[in-house]
Motif scaffolding. Structure first.
Motif, PDB file in Angstrom:
ATOM      1  N   THR A 134      -5.327  -1.588  -8.915  1.00  0.00           N
ATOM      2  CA  THR A 134      -6.591  -1.990  -8.313  1.00  0.00           C
ATOM      3  C   THR A 134      -6.433  -2.021  -6.803  1.00  0.00           C
ATOM      4  OG1 THR A 134      -7.147  -3.339 -10.246  1.00  0.00           O
ATOM      5  CG2 THR A 134      -8.360  -3.773  -8.209  1.00  0.00           C
ATOM      6  N   VAL A 135      -7.262  -1.235  -6.124  1.00  0.00           N
ATOM      7  CA  VAL A 135      -7.238  -1.151  -4.667  1.00  0.00           C
ATOM      8  C   VAL A 135      -8.671  -1.272  -4.160  1.00  0.00           C
ATOM      9  CG1 VAL A 135      -6.662   0.247  -2.646  1.00  0.00           C
ATOM     10  CG2 VAL A 135      -5.176   0.304  -4.657  1.00  0.00           C
ATOM     11  N   ASP A 136      -8.898  -2.236  -3.277  1.00  0.00           N
ATOM     12  CA  ASP A 136     -10.228  -2.451  -2.697  1.00  0.00           C
ATOM     13  C   ASP A 136     -11.305  -2.591  -3.782  1.00  0.00           C
ATOM     14  OD1 ASP A 136      -9.120  -2.320  -0.177  1.00  0.00           O
ATOM     15  OD2 ASP A 136      -9.571  -0.192   0.090  1.00  0.00           O
ATOM     16  N   GLY A 137     -10.982  -3.294  -4.847  1.00  0.00           N
ATOM     17  CA  GLY A 137     -11.954  -3.561  -5.896  1.00  0.00           C
ATOM     18  C   GLY A 137     -12.120  -2.452  -6.908  1.00  0.00           C
ATOM     19  N   GLU A 138     -11.488  -1.308  -6.690  1.00  0.00           N
ATOM     20  CA  GLU A 138     -11.569  -0.185  -7.621  1.00  0.00           C
ATOM     21  C   GLU A 138     -10.303  -0.140  -8.478  1.00  0.00           C
ATOM     22  OE1 GLU A 138     -13.928   2.069  -8.280  1.00  0.00           O
ATOM     23  OE2 GLU A 138     -15.344   1.160  -6.864  1.00  0.00           O
ATOM     24  N   THR A 139     -10.481   0.086  -9.778  1.00  0.00           N
ATOM     25  CA  THR A 139      -9.359   0.138 -10.701  1.00  0.00           C
ATOM     26  C   THR A 139      -9.099   1.578 -11.130  1.00  0.00           C
ATOM     27  OG1 THR A 139      -9.799  -2.092 -11.536  1.00  0.00           O
ATOM     28  CG2 THR A 139      -8.457  -0.650 -12.914  1.00  0.00           C
ATOM     29  N   TYR A 140      -7.849   1.999 -11.055  1.00  0.00           N
ATOM     30  CA  TYR A 140      -7.453   3.363 -11.403  1.00  0.00           C
ATOM     31  C   TYR A 140      -6.415   3.301 -12.523  1.00  0.00           C
ATOM     32  CZ  TYR A 140      -9.438   4.058  -6.732  1.00  0.00           C
ATOM     33  OH  TYR A 140     -10.255   4.048  -5.627  1.00  0.00           O
ATOM     34  N   ARG A 141      -6.660   4.046 -13.599  1.00  0.00           N
ATOM     35  CA  ARG A 141      -5.750   4.046 -14.730  1.00  0.00           C
ATOM     36  C   ARG A 141      -4.542   4.944 -14.456  1.00  0.00           C
ATOM     37  NH1 ARG A 141      -6.122   0.036 -17.963  1.00  0.00           N
ATOM     38  NH2 ARG A 141      -4.920   1.295 -19.439  1.00  0.00           N
ATOM     39  N   SER A 189       0.820  -1.221   0.000  1.00  0.00           N
ATOM     40  CA  SER A 189       0.000   0.000   0.000  1.00  0.00           C
ATOM     41  C   SER A 189       0.850   1.266   0.000  1.00  0.00           C
ATOM     42  CB  SER A 189      -0.935   0.001   1.205  1.00  0.00           C
ATOM     43  OG  SER A 189      -0.206  -0.074   2.422  1.00  0.00           O
ATOM     44  N   ASP A 190       2.106   1.162   0.439  1.00  0.00           N
ATOM     45  CA  ASP A 190       2.999   2.313   0.392  1.00  0.00           C
ATOM     46  C   ASP A 190       3.358   2.676  -1.043  1.00  0.00           C
ATOM     47  OD1 ASP A 190       3.118   2.480   3.177  1.00  0.00           O
ATOM     48  OD2 ASP A 190       4.793   1.074   3.300  1.00  0.00           O
ATOM     49  N   ILE A 191       3.132   1.762  -1.967  1.00  0.00           N
ATOM     50  CA  ILE A 191       3.434   1.990  -3.377  1.00  0.00           C
ATOM     51  C   ILE A 191       2.174   2.336  -4.166  1.00  0.00           C
ATOM     52  CG2 ILE A 191       4.341   0.927  -5.482  1.00  0.00           C
ATOM     53  CD1 ILE A 191       6.046  -0.867  -3.692  1.00  0.00           C
ATOM     54  N   THR A 192       1.126   1.531  -3.988  1.00  0.00           N
ATOM     55  CA  THR A 192      -0.075   1.705  -4.803  1.00  0.00           C
ATOM     56  C   THR A 192      -1.026   2.758  -4.251  1.00  0.00           C
ATOM     57  OG1 THR A 192      -1.198  -0.063  -3.595  1.00  0.00           O
ATOM     58  CG2 THR A 192       0.029  -0.681  -5.569  1.00  0.00           C
ATOM     59  N   GLY A 193      -1.027   2.948  -2.957  1.00  0.00           N
ATOM     60  CA  GLY A 193      -1.979   3.844  -2.325  1.00  0.00           C
ATOM     61  C   GLY A 193      -2.937   3.069  -1.439  1.00  0.00           C
ATOM     62  N   VAL A 194      -3.788   3.771  -0.728  1.00  0.00           N
ATOM     63  CA  VAL A 194      -4.664   3.125   0.239  1.00  0.00           C
ATOM     64  C   VAL A 194      -5.973   3.896   0.351  1.00  0.00           C
ATOM     65  CG1 VAL A 194      -3.729   4.452   2.179  1.00  0.00           C
ATOM     66  CG2 VAL A 194      -4.760   2.199   2.597  1.00  0.00           C
ATOM     67  N   SER A 195      -7.047   3.179   0.681  1.00  0.00           N
ATOM     68  CA  SER A 195      -8.336   3.816   0.943  1.00  0.00           C
ATOM     69  C   SER A 195      -8.405   4.202   2.422  1.00  0.00           C
ATOM     70  CB  SER A 195      -9.492   2.870   0.589  1.00  0.00           C
ATOM     71  OG  SER A 195      -9.531   2.618  -0.790  1.00  0.00           O
ATOM     72  N   ALA A 196      -8.562   5.481   2.687  1.00  0.00           N
ATOM     73  CA  ALA A 196      -8.600   5.987   4.061  1.00  0.00           C
ATOM     74  C   ALA A 196      -9.989   6.531   4.380  1.00  0.00           C
ATOM     75  CB  ALA A 196      -7.546   7.066   4.254  1.00  0.00           C
ATOM     76  N   TYR A 197     -10.406   6.345   5.611  1.00  0.00           N
ATOM     77  CA  TYR A 197     -11.743   6.795   6.028  1.00  0.00           C
ATOM     78  C   TYR A 197     -11.708   8.281   6.354  1.00  0.00           C
ATOM     79  CZ  TYR A 197     -16.168   7.023   8.565  1.00  0.00           C
ATOM     80  OH  TYR A 197     -17.438   7.351   8.986  1.00  0.00           O
ATOM     81  N   PHE A 219     -14.949   6.395   2.520  1.00  0.00           N
ATOM     82  CA  PHE A 219     -13.558   6.065   2.273  1.00  0.00           C
ATOM     83  C   PHE A 219     -13.070   6.815   1.033  1.00  0.00           C
ATOM     84  CE2 PHE A 219     -14.603   2.538   5.040  1.00  0.00           C
ATOM     85  CZ  PHE A 219     -13.425   2.341   5.748  1.00  0.00           C
ATOM     86  N   GLU A 220     -11.883   7.368   1.127  1.00  0.00           N
ATOM     87  CA  GLU A 220     -11.284   8.095   0.012  1.00  0.00           C
ATOM     88  C   GLU A 220      -9.957   7.435  -0.364  1.00  0.00           C
ATOM     89  OE1 GLU A 220     -10.793  12.131   1.133  1.00  0.00           O
ATOM     90  OE2 GLU A 220     -12.947  12.591   1.120  1.00  0.00           O
ATOM     91  N   PHE A 221      -9.712   7.375  -1.650  1.00  0.00           N
ATOM     92  CA  PHE A 221      -8.473   6.759  -2.114  1.00  0.00           C
ATOM     93  C   PHE A 221      -7.339   7.775  -2.099  1.00  0.00           C
ATOM     94  CE2 PHE A 221      -5.616   5.608  -5.724  1.00  0.00           C
ATOM     95  CZ  PHE A 221      -5.056   4.493  -5.133  1.00  0.00           C
TER      96      PHE A 221
END
Length: 326
Positions: free
Chosen positions: A142-149, A89-97, A104-106
């Motif tokens: 893809t993080v928490d089921g969401e795909t980001y280009r 998650s330090d590389i791809t990012g994380v969903s934070a509340y 939750f925001e990416f």
């Protein structure tokens, strides 16, 4: 007569490509002395929409080369220092509340940049290294089921120390296969090292390096590279070279179909940088070692004879029939 404007336009695009690529190479050479072949291959991989793995001992300029390329292009650049405690998650990012919105925001990670510099990639665990697999191949996260280009251009430039060094992990085969090419910096020539002492002793050249190309220009170069012509005999030659690695008794693991694709893409860029709008067998031969060697696993017999994959590829290149291109 109707074909003349098209020919002229193609020649103009090729001249623009070479000119822009030369600006990028000259900018990097103002920081890295005496490594013109390494710098040319670096730019080749960039224009081939690939990723570059730089392996060598500490202190020979691996990170400096990666930073110099990143600085020469006016685009978002992020650097990641790989350590044993780094998380995916330090590389791809994380969903934070978000307590204010109750949702939750990416939070995008450093991979959301045009050029990602991964320093000492093999000091992180294989689990963390695998976080790059999707983004390097599919240009998405893809993080928490969401795909980001991920935006184009997207290039990962990773440095690593030899596996014999303390605190390193071997890159998984799937990870190595996603790197278009692997290069070694090597020690500089005495004259270049002397110049480095004079230049770097007085100032830091990287601080003076200004962008010489924009993101839009790099995208245009990549589009122009895609139009470089590859004849059927040359394509067949690329397949024959890669297939020979799968049949060699000196190798436990040959090159994948992805390697064939990377070889042809790189050959297109190599031809364009040479001022040609078509690929010849020499382009494939020049790139065979950096594009294929890091994907191969030598057999126990080859290891016992201290035969490296680079040597095996050189022998295969001499053995595979070269097509007669008229």
């Amino acid at each position: 007569m109707a074909a003349t404007p098209d020919v002229t336009d193609a020649e103009t695009r090729l001249e623009t490509l070479v000119d822009t690529a030369d600006r990028i190479r000259n900018a990097i050479e103002s920081v890295i002395e005496g490594k013109s072949d390494v710098i040319r291959l670096t730019v080749t991989v960039l224009l081939a929409e690939g990723h570059l793995l730089i392996e060598d001992v500490p202190g020979v300029g691996k990170t400096m080369l990666a930073k110099a390329l990143a600085r020469s292009i006016d685009c978002p650049v992020r650097r990641v220092q790989f350590t044993p405690d780094l998380l995916p998650s330090d590389i791809t990012g994380v969903s934070a509340y978000n307590q204010q919105t109750g949702e939750f925001e990416f939070k995008p990670g450093p991979v959301f940049a045009n050029i990602v510099v991964g320093d000492e990639i093999n000091r992180a665990s294989p689990k963390t290294q695998s976080a790059l697999l999707e983004c390097m191949e599919e240009r998405q996260v893809t993080v928490d089921g969401e795909t980001y280009r991920l935006e184009s251009p997207f290039m990962v430039i990773a440095t690593q120390n030899p596996i014999e060094m303390e605190g390193t992990y071997a890159l998984p085969e799937a990870q190595r296969d996603r790197f278009t090419a692997k290069i070694a910096m090597g020690y500089p020539e005495p004259a270049a090292e002397l110049e480095m002492l004079d230049v770097h002793g007085a100032s830091q050249p990287l601080d003076k390096l200004d962008p010489v190309a924009t993101t839009a220009e790099v995208r245009a170069l990549i589009e122009a590279i895609r139009a470089v012509y590859v004849s059927q005999p040359v394509k067949k030659y690329a397949i024959d070279v890669v297939a020979a690695t799968r049949q060699s008794p000196d190798l436990l693991l040959g090159a994948s179909p992805r390697a064939t694709l990377h070889l042809v893409r790189s050959a297109r860029a190599h031809a364009a940088l040479s001022g040609r709008d078509y690929v010849i067998p020499d382009d494939l031969q020049d790139l065979a070692v950096p594009v294929l060697a890091h994907r191969l696993l030598p057999s126990m017999e080859a290891q016992g004879q201290h035969r490296r994959p680079e040597q095996v590829i050189d022998e295969l290149i001499r053995r595979v029939p070269v097509p007669d291109i008229k």
